[in-house]
Scaffold this active site. Structure first.
Site, PDB file in Angstrom:
ATOM      1  N   TYR A  26      -9.029   3.774 -16.851  1.00 19.20           N
ATOM      2  CA  TYR A  26      -9.275   3.876 -15.213  1.00 19.20           C
ATOM      3  C   TYR A  26     -10.493   4.574 -15.113  1.00 19.20           C
ATOM      4  CZ  TYR A  26      -8.038   6.653 -11.604  1.00 19.20           C
ATOM      5  OH  TYR A  26      -6.664   6.944 -10.139  1.00 19.20           O
ATOM      6  N   ILE A  66       1.755   1.990  -9.680  1.00 20.84           N
ATOM      7  CA  ILE A  66       2.536   0.989  -8.919  1.00 20.84           C
ATOM      8  C   ILE A  66       1.519   0.505  -8.616  1.00 20.84           C
ATOM      9  CG2 ILE A  66       3.538   1.365  -6.257  1.00 20.84           C
ATOM     10  CD1 ILE A  66       3.480   4.330  -6.236  1.00 20.84           C
ATOM     11  N   ARG A  67       1.916  -0.688  -8.312  1.00 18.53           N
ATOM     12  CA  ARG A  67       1.200  -2.330  -8.133  1.00 18.53           C
ATOM     13  C   ARG A  67       1.241  -2.294  -6.562  1.00 18.53           C
ATOM     14  NH1 ARG A  67       2.142  -7.626  -7.144  1.00 18.53           N
ATOM     15  NH2 ARG A  67       3.951  -7.426  -6.918  1.00 18.53           N
ATOM     16  N   ALA A  72      -4.851  -2.196  -4.893  1.00 17.15           N
ATOM     17  CA  ALA A  72      -6.251  -1.569  -5.565  1.00 17.15           C
ATOM     18  C   ALA A  72      -5.938  -1.691  -7.356  1.00 17.15           C
ATOM     19  CB  ALA A  72      -6.675   0.014  -4.845  1.00 17.15           C
ATOM     20  N   ASP A  91     -15.148   2.325   8.074  1.00 16.72           N
ATOM     21  CA  ASP A  91     -15.633   2.399   6.419  1.00 16.72           C
ATOM     22  C   ASP A  91     -16.202   3.447   6.010  1.00 16.72           C
ATOM     23  OD1 ASP A  91     -16.914   1.189   4.125  1.00 16.72           O
ATOM     24  OD2 ASP A  91     -17.328  -0.304   4.737  1.00 16.72           O
ATOM     25  N   ILE A 124      -7.234   6.331   0.342  1.00 14.04           N
ATOM     26  CA  ILE A 124      -8.410   6.030  -0.167  1.00 14.04           C
ATOM     27  C   ILE A 124      -9.307   5.763  -1.040  1.00 14.04           C
ATOM     28  CG2 ILE A 124     -11.404   5.258   0.545  1.00 14.04           C
ATOM     29  CD1 ILE A 124      -9.871   6.183   3.369  1.00 14.04           C
ATOM     30  N   SER A 163       0.590  -1.036   0.079  1.00  9.10           N
ATOM     31  CA  SER A 163       0.577  -0.202   0.061  1.00  9.10           C
ATOM     32  C   SER A 163       0.591   1.201   0.382  1.00  9.10           C
ATOM     33  CB  SER A 163      -1.342   0.232   1.155  1.00  9.10           C
ATOM     34  OG  SER A 163      -1.683  -1.208   1.530  1.00  9.10           O
ATOM     35  N   LYS A 191     -10.639  11.309  -9.378  1.00  8.66           N
ATOM     36  CA  LYS A 191     -10.330  12.357  -9.056  1.00  8.66           C
ATOM     37  C   LYS A 191     -10.137  13.784  -9.289  1.00  8.66           C
ATOM     38  CE  LYS A 191      -7.434   8.221  -7.101  1.00  8.66           C
ATOM     39  NZ  LYS A 191      -7.437   8.321  -5.765  1.00  8.66           N
TER      40      LYS A 191
HETATM   41  P1  NAD Z   1      -3.930  -0.048  -1.664  1.00  9.23           P
HETATM   42  O1  NAD Z   1      -4.862  -0.920  -2.655  1.00  9.23           O
HETATM   43  O2  NAD Z   1      -3.277  -0.674  -1.401  1.00  9.23           O
HETATM   44  O3  NAD Z   1      -5.490   1.282  -0.975  1.00  9.23           O
HETATM   45  C1  NAD Z   1      -6.249   1.215  -1.210  1.00  9.23           C
HETATM   46  C2  NAD Z   1      -6.995   1.548   0.510  1.00  9.23           C
HETATM   47  O4  NAD Z   1      -8.580   2.009   0.010  1.00  9.23           O
HETATM   48  C3  NAD Z   1      -7.415  -0.028   0.906  1.00  9.23           C
HETATM   49  O5  NAD Z   1      -6.290   0.101   1.953  1.00  9.23           O
HETATM   50  C4  NAD Z   1      -8.415  -0.004   1.380  1.00  9.23           C
HETATM   51  O6  NAD Z   1      -8.750  -0.606   2.651  1.00  9.23           O
HETATM   52  C5  NAD Z   1      -9.320   0.991   1.431  1.00  9.23           C
HETATM   53  N1  NAD Z   1     -10.523   0.859   1.224  1.00  9.23           N
HETATM   54  C6  NAD Z   1     -11.804   1.208  -0.012  1.00  9.23           C
HETATM   55  N2  NAD Z   1     -12.407   1.696   0.316  1.00  9.23           N
HETATM   56  C7  NAD Z   1     -13.027   1.262   1.245  1.00  9.23           C
HETATM   57  C8  NAD Z   1     -13.794   1.773   2.538  1.00  9.23           C
HETATM   58  N3  NAD Z   1     -14.876   1.583   2.082  1.00  9.23           N
HETATM   59  N4  NAD Z   1     -13.257   2.178   3.858  1.00  9.23           N
HETATM   60  C9  NAD Z   1     -12.350   3.179   3.901  1.00  9.23           C
HETATM   61  N5  NAD Z   1     -10.866   2.315   3.474  1.00  9.23           N
HETATM   62  C10 NAD Z   1     -11.341   1.905   1.921  1.00  9.23           C
HETATM   63  O7  NAD Z   1      -3.692   0.602  -3.326  1.00  9.23           O
HETATM   64  P2  NAD Z   1      -3.639   1.885  -3.116  1.00  9.23           P
HETATM   65  O8  NAD Z   1      -2.320   2.134  -4.146  1.00  9.23           O
HETATM   66  O9  NAD Z   1      -2.244   1.967  -1.995  1.00  9.23           O
HETATM   67  O10 NAD Z   1      -4.032   2.940  -2.923  1.00  9.23           O
HETATM   68  C11 NAD Z   1      -3.857   4.490  -2.131  1.00  9.23           C
HETATM   69  C12 NAD Z   1      -4.500   5.448  -2.685  1.00  9.23           C
HETATM   70  O11 NAD Z   1      -3.414   5.768  -4.320  1.00  9.23           O
HETATM   71  C13 NAD Z   1      -5.387   5.080  -3.318  1.00  9.23           C
HETATM   72  O12 NAD Z   1      -6.497   6.698  -3.401  1.00  9.23           O
HETATM   73  C14 NAD Z   1      -5.376   5.539  -5.175  1.00  9.23           C
HETATM   74  O13 NAD Z   1      -6.509   5.356  -5.989  1.00  9.23           O
HETATM   75  C15 NAD Z   1      -3.972   5.884  -5.247  1.00  9.23           C
HETATM   76  N6  NAD Z   1      -2.853   5.990  -5.565  1.00  9.23           N
HETATM   77  C16 NAD Z   1      -3.003   4.957  -6.675  1.00  9.23           C
HETATM   78  C17 NAD Z   1      -1.921   4.379  -7.976  1.00  9.23           C
HETATM   79  C18 NAD Z   1      -1.133   3.210  -7.799  1.00  9.23           C
HETATM   80  O14 NAD Z   1      -0.998   3.188  -8.866  1.00  9.23           O
HETATM   81  N7  NAD Z   1      -0.814   2.457  -7.014  1.00  9.23           N
HETATM   82  C19 NAD Z   1      -1.365   5.621  -8.256  1.00  9.23           C
HETATM   83  C20 NAD Z   1      -1.876   7.035  -7.988  1.00  9.23           C
HETATM   84  C21 NAD Z   1      -3.007   6.959  -6.816  1.00  9.23           C
END
Ligand code: NAD
Length: 259
Positions: free
Chosen positions: A156, A192-193, A196, A64, A92, A19, A163
Site C-alpha cells: 500500500y 474490494i476489487r 484502483a 480532474d 478519489i 466503483s 490516507k
Molecule cells: P475506482 O477506480 O473505481 O475509483 C477511483 C476513482 O478515482 C476513479 O473514478 C477515478 O476516475 C478517480 N480519480 C483518480 N484520479 C483522479 C483525478 N485526478 N481527478 C478526478 N478523479 C480521479 O476505485 P475505488 O476502489 O472505488 O476507489 C474509490 C475510493 O475508495 C478511493 O479513495 C480508494 O482509495 C478508496 N478505497 C478503496 C478500497 C478498495 O479496496 N477498493 C478500500 C478502501 C478505500
C-alpha cells in the site's frame, strides 16, 4: 419515502460498476436522493452519462482534481443546476503504479509522494473550499479511506501516508465547518476489487487474508459501503462528524482470531 428525499448529492469517483462510488449512488438513489456526478476525463464521459441515467440524473460534469481550476469550474457549472446542495462524496485516490509494490523506503519518490497526497487528500479539502458557500445547513461530506492510514500494509506504501493525511483532513475540516451545521466523515472500507485496487500488488492475497482474519470471515461489498454513505448523508446521522467509520467486517479490530 426514502430517507434522502429532498437531498441533492454530488458523487465523484465513478469509473465502473465496480466503483465504490457506484455502490454509493445505488444506495442513495434507493433512498430517493437527487444525484449529480463527476467524471475524471473524456474517456469516462459516455460511461458516466450512461450510469447517471440509471439514477435518473442528467447532471454529469468533468473534473480532474489534479487541475485546481477544474475544481473551481466544477462548482461554477454545478451552480447552473443547483444553487445549493446537501452532500459531497469524494471517492478519489491515485498513486503512480510503480509506488504500489515492494519496499516502501526504496520505492518512494518525491514525485510519487506528491501526486498521491495531492490527488487523494488535498483534493478533498480543495473541493470543500470551493463548494462551501453552496452547502445547505445539515449537509454531509464524505470521503473514502483505508486502514493503511494507521497500519503498515504490504504494497500500500505511499497511499498509507496519503490516507493518514486524508483522515487528518476530515478532522480539521469537520472542526472548522461544524459551526455551519455541516458534517464531515470518512468511511474506511475493507478491500474490494475495483480498478484502483487492482493497481496494488498482490491485492487478491489481501482479499483472501481478510476473509481468514476478519470477525465476519468475509470481505465487504460496495452495497454495504453505499448503505453507510446514505445514512451519513441523511439527517439520521445528525450527531456524527469528524469520524473514521470502518466497513470492513471488523478486520481493523482483529489480531489473533484463533490459536
Ligand atoms: P475506482 O477506480 O473505481 O475509483 C477511483 C476513482 O478515482 C476513479 O473514478 C477515478 O476516475 C478517480 N480519480 C483518480 N484520479 C483522479 C483525478 N485526478 N481527478 C478526478 N478523479 C480521479 O476505485 P475505488 O476502489 O472505488 O476507489 C474509490 C475510493 O475508495 C478511493 O479513495 C480508494 O482509495 C478508496 N478505497 C478503496 C478500497 C478498495 O479496496 N477498493 C478500500 C478502501 C478505500
Amino acid at each position: 419515502m426514502g430517507f434522502l428525499n429532498g437531498k441533492r448529492i454530488l458523487i465523484t469517483g465513478i469509473s465502473s460498476k465496480l466503483s465504490i462510488a457506484y455502490g454509493i449512488a445505488e444506495a442513495m438513489h434507493r433512498q430517493q436522493a437527487e444525484l449529480a456526478f463527476t467524471y475524471q476525463n473524456n474517456k469516462l464521459k459516455n460511461r458516466v452519462e450512461e450510469f447517471a441515467k440509471n439514477f435518473d440524473s442528467k447532471i454529469t460534469l468533468q473534473c480532474d482534481v489534479s487541475q485546481e481550476n477544474n475544481i473551481k469550474l466544477l462548482f461554477l457549472s454545478l451552480s447552473e443546476y443547483w444553487s445549493k446542495f446537501d452532500g459531497l462524496i469524494h471517492s478519489i485516490a491515485f498513486a503512480p503504479k510503480n509506488q504500489l509494490n515492494g519496499d516502501y523506503v526504496n520505492k518512494v519518490t518525491y514525485e510519487g509522494f506528491k501526486i498521491a497526497h495531492k490527488i487523494s487528500s488535498y483534493s478533498f479539502v480543495c473541493m470543500v473550499k470551493e463548494c462551501r458557500m453552496m452547502l445547505n445547513p445539515n449537509s454531509s461530506l464524505i470521503t473514502l479511506s483505508y486502514l493503511g492510514s494507521k497500519r503498515a500494509i504490504p504494497n500500500y506504501n505511499v497511499m498509507g501516508p496519503a490516507k493518514a493525511s486524508l483522515e487528518a483532513n476530515v478532522r480539521y475540516i469537520a472542526n472548522i465547518i461544524g459551526p455551519e451545521g455541516i458534517r464531515v466523515n470518512a468511511i474506511s472500507a475493507g478491500p474490494i476489487r475495483t480498478l484502483a485496487s487492482s493497481g496494488i500488488k498482490n491485492f487478491r492475497k489481501m482479499l483472501a487474508y481478510c476473509e481468514r482474519v476478519a470477525p465476519l470471515r468475509r470481505t465487504v461489498t460496495i452495497e454495504e459501503i453505499g448503505n453507510l454513505a446514505a445514512f451519513l448523508c441523511s439527517n439520521l446521522s445528525s450527531g456524527i462528524t469528524g469520524q473514521i467509520i470502518y466497513v470492513d467486517g471488523g478486520f481493523n479490530i482483529a489480531t489473533m482470531n484463533e490459536l
